[in-house]
Write an enzyme that holds these catalytic residues in place. Structure first.
Site, PDB file in Angstrom:
ATOM      1  N   CYS A 122       0.803  -1.228   0.000  1.00 46.64           N
ATOM      2  CA  CYS A 122       0.000   0.000   0.000  1.00 46.64           C
ATOM      3  C   CYS A 122       0.839   1.283   0.000  1.00 46.64           C
ATOM      4  CB  CYS A 122      -1.000   0.008   1.155  1.00 46.64           C
ATOM      5  SG  CYS A 122      -0.261  -0.080   2.779  1.00 46.64           S
ATOM      6  N   LYS A 195      -6.061  -9.446  10.818  1.00 47.02           N
ATOM      7  CA  LYS A 195      -5.951  -7.992  10.669  1.00 47.02           C
ATOM      8  C   LYS A 195      -7.305  -7.474  10.205  1.00 47.02           C
ATOM      9  CE  LYS A 195      -3.579  -4.374   8.098  1.00 47.02           C
ATOM     10  NZ  LYS A 195      -2.439  -4.017   7.259  1.00 47.02           N
ATOM     11  N   ARG A 205      -1.852   5.963   8.149  1.00 51.90           N
ATOM     12  CA  ARG A 205      -1.959   6.238   6.704  1.00 51.90           C
ATOM     13  C   ARG A 205      -1.440   7.633   6.380  1.00 51.90           C
ATOM     14  NH1 ARG A 205      -7.618   2.970   5.630  1.00 51.90           N
ATOM     15  NH2 ARG A 205      -6.757   0.953   6.307  1.00 51.90           N
ATOM     16  N   ARG A 217     -10.493  -1.053   2.303  1.00 49.03           N
ATOM     17  CA  ARG A 217      -9.769  -2.330   2.361  1.00 49.03           C
ATOM     18  C   ARG A 217     -10.655  -3.503   2.809  1.00 49.03           C
ATOM     19  NH1 ARG A 217      -5.135   0.215   1.452  1.00 49.03           N
ATOM     20  NH2 ARG A 217      -3.947   1.386   3.019  1.00 49.03           N
ATOM     21  N   LYS A 248      -4.481  -7.615  15.072  1.00 43.14           N
ATOM     22  CA  LYS A 248      -4.331  -6.178  14.844  1.00 43.14           C
ATOM     23  C   LYS A 248      -5.672  -5.577  14.452  1.00 43.14           C
ATOM     24  CE  LYS A 248      -2.127  -3.059  11.668  1.00 43.14           C
ATOM     25  NZ  LYS A 248      -1.518  -2.936  10.404  1.00 43.14           N
ATOM     26  N   SER A 274      -1.719   2.820  15.361  1.00 43.70           N
ATOM     27  CA  SER A 274      -1.552   4.274  15.405  1.00 43.70           C
ATOM     28  C   SER A 274      -2.733   5.009  16.046  1.00 43.70           C
ATOM     29  CB  SER A 274      -1.308   4.800  13.998  1.00 43.70           C
ATOM     30  OG  SER A 274      -2.368   4.409  13.136  1.00 43.70           O
ATOM     31  N   TYR A 313       3.780   2.168  19.357  1.00 43.66           N
ATOM     32  CA  TYR A 313       4.451   3.462  19.195  1.00 43.66           C
ATOM     33  C   TYR A 313       4.867   4.036  20.553  1.00 43.66           C
ATOM     34  CZ  TYR A 313       2.560   2.715  14.602  1.00 43.66           C
ATOM     35  OH  TYR A 313       2.267   2.141  13.397  1.00 43.66           O
TER      36      TYR A 313
HETATM   37  C1  PBG Z   1       0.040  -1.921   5.765  1.00 43.75           C
HETATM   38  C2  PBG Z   1      -0.122  -1.623   7.190  1.00 43.75           C
HETATM   39  C3  PBG Z   1      -1.044  -0.774   7.844  1.00 43.75           C
HETATM   40  C4  PBG Z   1      -0.699  -0.777   9.195  1.00 43.75           C
HETATM   41  C5  PBG Z   1       0.367  -1.647   9.332  1.00 43.75           C
HETATM   42  N1  PBG Z   1       0.689  -2.183   8.098  1.00 43.75           N
HETATM   43  C6  PBG Z   1      -2.085   0.104   7.299  1.00 43.75           C
HETATM   44  C7  PBG Z   1      -3.304  -0.427   6.684  1.00 43.75           C
HETATM   45  O1  PBG Z   1      -3.544  -1.631   6.614  1.00 43.75           O
HETATM   46  O2  PBG Z   1      -4.052   0.420   6.202  1.00 43.75           O
HETATM   47  C8  PBG Z   1      -1.358   0.017  10.273  1.00 43.75           C
HETATM   48  C9  PBG Z   1      -0.540   0.262  11.487  1.00 43.75           C
HETATM   49  C10 PBG Z   1      -1.038   1.307  12.390  1.00 43.75           C
HETATM   50  O3  PBG Z   1      -2.151   1.873  12.236  1.00 43.75           O
HETATM   51  O4  PBG Z   1      -0.298   1.625  13.322  1.00 43.75           O
HETATM   52  N2  PBG Z   1      -0.971  -2.554   5.147  1.00 43.75           N
END
Ligand code: PBG
Length: 326
Positions: A122, A195, A205, A217, A248, A274, A313
């Site tokens: 991505c 996930k 993002r 997604r 996650k 995040s 983080y």
């Molecule tokens: C990549 C990815 C994402 C995150 C980790 N790997 C973003 C997504 O799937 O949109 C998110 C990590 C976070 O929010 O800290 N695909």
């Protein structure tokens, strides 16, 4: 035993009692620190929604990782922001791509820390989706080839572990096979197994410049209402060769972490994402929460749910706090 014979408060009398009977504790050993690397020199762009985090060029990344190692944090997880994005995500697997350069430099300059790389497309596709687009949707099987090639390019650069996060069916198997074929049988896979399609990735993002330019997604990441499906996803990844399984986000999915730990015998990682970080920081800035306490309570809850590894983080802040407590 019932009241008045049994009085649970007896063992809560002071911090020594509480410490002695505490069932869960947080350790620096549990932590993985995610970092964002970008091209250029002397770049350190603050990420607005993630106070204390930056898009860093490799020179700053080296300093950051030296400090991370100094805090005894065992691992970092790298995300790359490439100079150019295209429909084929070519920068994801380029020999001189940003992650490949960063890994080579880190392995050279700070060899004694685990470097994990996110394997996803991505950040590298012009449309911001995690795979190749065909007829308006992400095409699973073509994407597998690109993910496998990307993982191999990270291994060639010297990465210690890869973490595929694209949520394509069969991605763990495809990556395992490709790594083995190239002689990287010793590189483990930390699989983003369960996930979810979560709004809590919002700040990431912004940080990784990876917002999808159309749609969302939901056709590849999991629906937040599903529990049993998480178990199926994890089973598939284990069969395909995952070494560590991941749930996650973490906080809104503690039940899934708990089930993963109970049902499987592999190490369980949880990604305190995040948005979970940003919420606490924002509330603390407004004076609505004690940020440090909220951080500790959140992380202990993730550990208590069953996580062996926490990607967060907060890693540096917690490590500093824990070392002060010793
Ligand atoms: C990549 C990815 C994402 C995150 C980790 N790997 C973003 C997504 O799937 O949109 C998110 C990590 C976070 O929010 O800290 N695909």
């Amino acid at each position: 035993m019932y009241f008045p014979a049994y009085r649970p408060r007896r063992l809560r009398k002071n911090e020594h009692f509480r410490r002695m009977i505490r069932e869960t504790s947080l350790s620096v050993d549990d932590l993985v620190s995610p970092l964002f690397v970008t091209s250029g020199k002397n770049v350190k762009n603050p990420i607005n929604s993630m106070p204390g985090h930056f898009q860093m060029s490799v020179d700053h990344l080296v300093k950051e990782i030296q400090e991370t190692k100094g805090l005894d944090i065992p691992a970092v997880l790298l995300f790359g922001i490439p100079e150019k994005k295209d429909d084929l995500a070519s920068a994801a697997f380029a020999k001189d791509g940003i992650i490949q350069q960063a890994v080579r430099t880190i392995k050279d300059r700070v060899p004694d820390i685990i470097v994990i790389t996110d394997v996803c497309l991505c950040e590298y596709t012009s449309h911001g989706h995690c795979g190749m687009i065909e007829k308006g949707d992400v095409s699973n099987d073509i994407t597998l080839e690109v993910l496998a090639e990307t993982a191999v390019s990270h291994a060639k650069a010297g990465v210690d572990m890869v973490a595929p996060s694209a949520m394509m069916d069969g991605q763990v198997g495809a990556i395992r096979e490709a790594l083995d074929e190239e002689g990287f049988t010793g590189v483990p896979i930390m699989a983003y197994s369960a996930k979810y399609a979560s709004c809590f990735y919002g700040p990431f993002r912004e940080a990784a410049e990876s917002t999808p330019q159309f749609g969302n997604r939901k056709s590849y990441q999991m629906d937040p209402g599903n529990r049993d499906e998480a178990i199926r996803e994890i089973s598939l990844d284990i069969e395909e060769g995952a070494d560590i399984i991941m749930v996650k986000p973490a906080l809104p999915y503690l039940d899934i972490i708990c089930r993963a730990k109970e049902e499987f015998d592999l190490p369980v990682a949880a990604y305190n994402v995040s948005g979970e970080f940003a919420m606490i920081k924002a509330a603390a800035r407004s004076g609505w929460l004690d940020g440090e306490k909220a951080m500790m309570e959140t992380l202990i809850s993730i550990k208590r749910a069953g996580a062996d590894i926490i990607i967060t983080y907060f890693a540096r802040e917690v490590a500093i706090l824990l070392s002060g407590q010793r």
